[in-house]
Design a protein around this motif. Structure first.
Motif, PDB file in Angstrom:
ATOM      1  N   GLY A 155       0.820  -1.211   0.000  1.00 18.58           N
ATOM      2  CA  GLY A 155       0.000   0.000   0.000  1.00 18.58           C
ATOM      3  C   GLY A 155       0.853   1.259   0.000  1.00 18.58           C
ATOM      4  O   GLY A 155       0.569   2.214  -0.729  1.00 18.58           O
ATOM      5  N   ALA A 156       1.912   1.268   0.809  1.00 15.05           N
ATOM      6  CA  ALA A 156       2.802   2.429   0.861  1.00 15.05           C
ATOM      7  C   ALA A 156       3.507   2.651  -0.473  1.00 15.05           C
ATOM      8  O   ALA A 156       3.640   3.796  -0.930  1.00 15.05           O
ATOM      9  N   LEU A 157       3.941   1.569  -1.123  1.00 14.50           N
ATOM     10  CA  LEU A 157       4.605   1.720  -2.431  1.00 14.50           C
ATOM     11  C   LEU A 157       3.651   2.265  -3.487  1.00 14.50           C
ATOM     12  O   LEU A 157       4.027   3.116  -4.294  1.00 14.50           O
ATOM     13  N   VAL A 158       2.414   1.792  -3.481  1.00 17.43           N
ATOM     14  CA  VAL A 158       1.428   2.297  -4.439  1.00 17.43           C
ATOM     15  C   VAL A 158       1.116   3.769  -4.151  1.00 17.43           C
ATOM     16  O   VAL A 158       0.917   4.560  -5.082  1.00 17.43           O
ATOM     17  N   LEU A 159       1.110   4.149  -2.873  1.00 10.46           N
ATOM     18  CA  LEU A 159       0.945   5.570  -2.533  1.00 10.46           C
ATOM     19  C   LEU A 159       2.065   6.406  -3.152  1.00 10.46           C
ATOM     20  O   LEU A 159       1.813   7.507  -3.670  1.00 10.46           O
ATOM     21  N   ILE A 160       3.286   5.897  -3.124  1.00 15.77           N
ATOM     22  CA  ILE A 160       4.415   6.613  -3.732  1.00 15.77           C
ATOM     23  C   ILE A 160       4.165   6.816  -5.226  1.00 15.77           C
ATOM     24  O   ILE A 160       4.382   7.912  -5.759  1.00 15.77           O
ATOM     25  N   PHE A 161       3.711   5.773  -5.916  1.00 12.98           N
ATOM     26  CA  PHE A 161       3.400   5.908  -7.344  1.00 12.98           C
ATOM     27  C   PHE A 161       2.326   6.975  -7.569  1.00 12.98           C
ATOM     28  O   PHE A 161       2.404   7.766  -8.501  1.00 12.98           O
ATOM     29  N   GLY A 162       1.322   6.990  -6.707  1.00 11.63           N
ATOM     30  CA  GLY A 162       0.267   8.000  -6.817  1.00 11.63           C
ATOM     31  C   GLY A 162       0.802   9.408  -6.613  1.00 11.63           C
ATOM     32  O   GLY A 162       0.409  10.342  -7.321  1.00 11.63           O
ATOM     33  N   LEU A 163       1.700   9.567  -5.648  1.00 14.24           N
ATOM     34  CA  LEU A 163       2.286  10.884  -5.403  1.00 14.24           C
ATOM     35  C   LEU A 163       3.163  11.322  -6.578  1.00 14.24           C
ATOM     36  O   LEU A 163       3.127  12.493  -6.982  1.00 14.24           O
ATOM     37  N   MET A 177      -6.656   1.954   0.619  1.00 13.08           N
ATOM     38  CA  MET A 177      -7.455   0.742   0.799  1.00 13.08           C
ATOM     39  C   MET A 177      -6.582  -0.392   1.351  1.00 13.08           C
ATOM     40  O   MET A 177      -6.967  -1.081   2.308  1.00 13.08           O
ATOM     41  N   ALA A 178      -5.412  -0.582   0.773  1.00 13.72           N
ATOM     42  CA  ALA A 178      -4.532  -1.667   1.216  1.00 13.72           C
ATOM     43  C   ALA A 178      -4.093  -1.464   2.657  1.00 13.72           C
ATOM     44  O   ALA A 178      -4.100  -2.407   3.462  1.00 13.72           O
ATOM     45  N   ILE A 179      -3.737  -0.248   3.010  1.00 14.20           N
ATOM     46  CA  ILE A 179      -3.296   0.025   4.378  1.00 14.20           C
ATOM     47  C   ILE A 179      -4.459  -0.130   5.357  1.00 14.20           C
ATOM     48  O   ILE A 179      -4.285  -0.658   6.459  1.00 14.20           O
ATOM     49  N   ALA A 180      -5.655   0.287   4.956  1.00 12.23           N
ATOM     50  CA  ALA A 180      -6.824   0.130   5.824  1.00 12.23           C
ATOM     51  C   ALA A 180      -7.137  -1.346   6.064  1.00 12.23           C
ATOM     52  O   ALA A 180      -7.397  -1.758   7.207  1.00 12.23           O
ATOM     53  N   ILE A 200      -4.083  -3.819  -6.200  1.00 10.55           N
ATOM     54  CA  ILE A 200      -3.588  -2.444  -6.199  1.00 10.55           C
ATOM     55  C   ILE A 200      -2.479  -2.249  -7.228  1.00 10.55           C
ATOM     56  O   ILE A 200      -2.382  -1.190  -7.843  1.00 10.55           O
ATOM     57  N   TRP A 201      -1.665  -3.299  -7.460  1.00 12.13           N
ATOM     58  CA  TRP A 201      -0.640  -3.188  -8.502  1.00 12.13           C
ATOM     59  C   TRP A 201      -1.267  -3.288  -9.891  1.00 12.13           C
ATOM     60  O   TRP A 201      -0.861  -2.578 -10.815  1.00 12.13           O
ATOM     61  N   ALA A 202      -2.264  -4.145 -10.043  1.00 14.52           N
ATOM     62  CA  ALA A 202      -2.962  -4.248 -11.335  1.00 14.52           C
ATOM     63  C   ALA A 202      -3.624  -2.916 -11.683  1.00 14.52           C
ATOM     64  O   ALA A 202      -3.582  -2.472 -12.837  1.00 14.52           O
ATOM     65  N   ASN A 203      -4.217  -2.272 -10.691  1.00 13.84           N
ATOM     66  CA  ASN A 203      -4.844  -0.972 -10.932  1.00 13.84           C
ATOM     67  C   ASN A 203      -3.810   0.097 -11.245  1.00 13.84           C
ATOM     68  O   ASN A 203      -4.035   0.963 -12.101  1.00 13.84           O
ATOM     69  N   THR A 204      -2.668   0.048 -10.580  1.00 13.73           N
ATOM     70  CA  THR A 204      -1.602   1.013 -10.865  1.00 13.73           C
ATOM     71  C   THR A 204      -1.102   0.831 -12.300  1.00 13.73           C
ATOM     72  O   THR A 204      -0.901   1.813 -13.031  1.00 13.73           O
ATOM     73  N   ILE A 205      -0.939  -0.418 -12.721  1.00 20.36           N
ATOM     74  CA  ILE A 205      -0.555  -0.701 -14.118  1.00 20.36           C
ATOM     75  C   ILE A 205      -1.643  -0.204 -15.061  1.00 20.36           C
ATOM     76  O   ILE A 205      -1.349   0.398 -16.102  1.00 20.36           O
ATOM     77  N   PHE A 206      -2.902  -0.429 -14.694  1.00 19.75           N
ATOM     78  CA  PHE A 206      -4.004   0.053 -15.522  1.00 19.75           C
ATOM     79  C   PHE A 206      -3.914   1.562 -15.714  1.00 19.75           C
ATOM     80  O   PHE A 206      -3.964   2.061 -16.833  1.00 19.75           O
TER      81      PHE A 206
END
Length: 158
Positions: A15-23, A69-72, A98-104
């Protein structure tokens, strides 16, 4: 408070890594709008930054929400789901999702059809970018709904 299970810890880390991608996608929004790499007072370079403002905004917001969502789920996983096998399944599927959505979000930004299908659709022609965006996210959409149902059932059963 007792230590988190390995499953919950891994899910929180994803979750934290995906947050980094979002930022980071938030920077890309600005680069598209400003027309290049512009971070005052750092040296700047103007060029057509790839992607669209809409696409980077979707990745920014979507990845932030997926990370949250992942962290929650990780935060309450151990208290809600007693069975280790079920915890592993839920944490694994949420991490995949969450990784599939980030790739999407990333590849849809470069697909004429917005990654909404691997073939031509109402918004544009199919492409390899659309295929890469669609397939993992399409799979994740269904299995995530299923495991969140398992999670909810565990929560309601106590």
């Amino acid at each position: 408070m007792p230590d988190m299970s390995p499953e919950a810890r891994r899910l929180a880390g994803h979750g934290a890594l995906v947050l980094i991608f979002g930022l980071l996608a938030g920077f890309a929004i600005g680069f598209v709008v400003l027309g290049g790499f512009i971070l005052d007072p750092l040296p700047s370079a103007t060029f057509p930054f790839p992607g669209s403002e809409r696409g980077w905004r979707a990745m920014h917001i979507g990845s932030l929400l997926n990370g949250v969502m992942a962290i929650a789920v990780a935060a309450v996983l151990d208290r809600v789901v007693a069975d280790v096998g079920r915890r592993r399944l839920i944490a694994g599927v949420i991490a995949f999702a969450i990784w599939a959505n980030t790739i999407f979000y990333l590849f849809a930004n470069f697909a004429a059809n917005r990654g909404l299908s691997p073939w031509d659709n109402a918004v544009g022609p199919g492409s390899i970018m659309g295929l890469i965006a669609f397939v993992p996210a399409g799979i994740a959409a269904f299995i995530t709904i299923w495991v969140l149902g398992l999670f909810a059932r565990s929560a309601f059963r106590g």
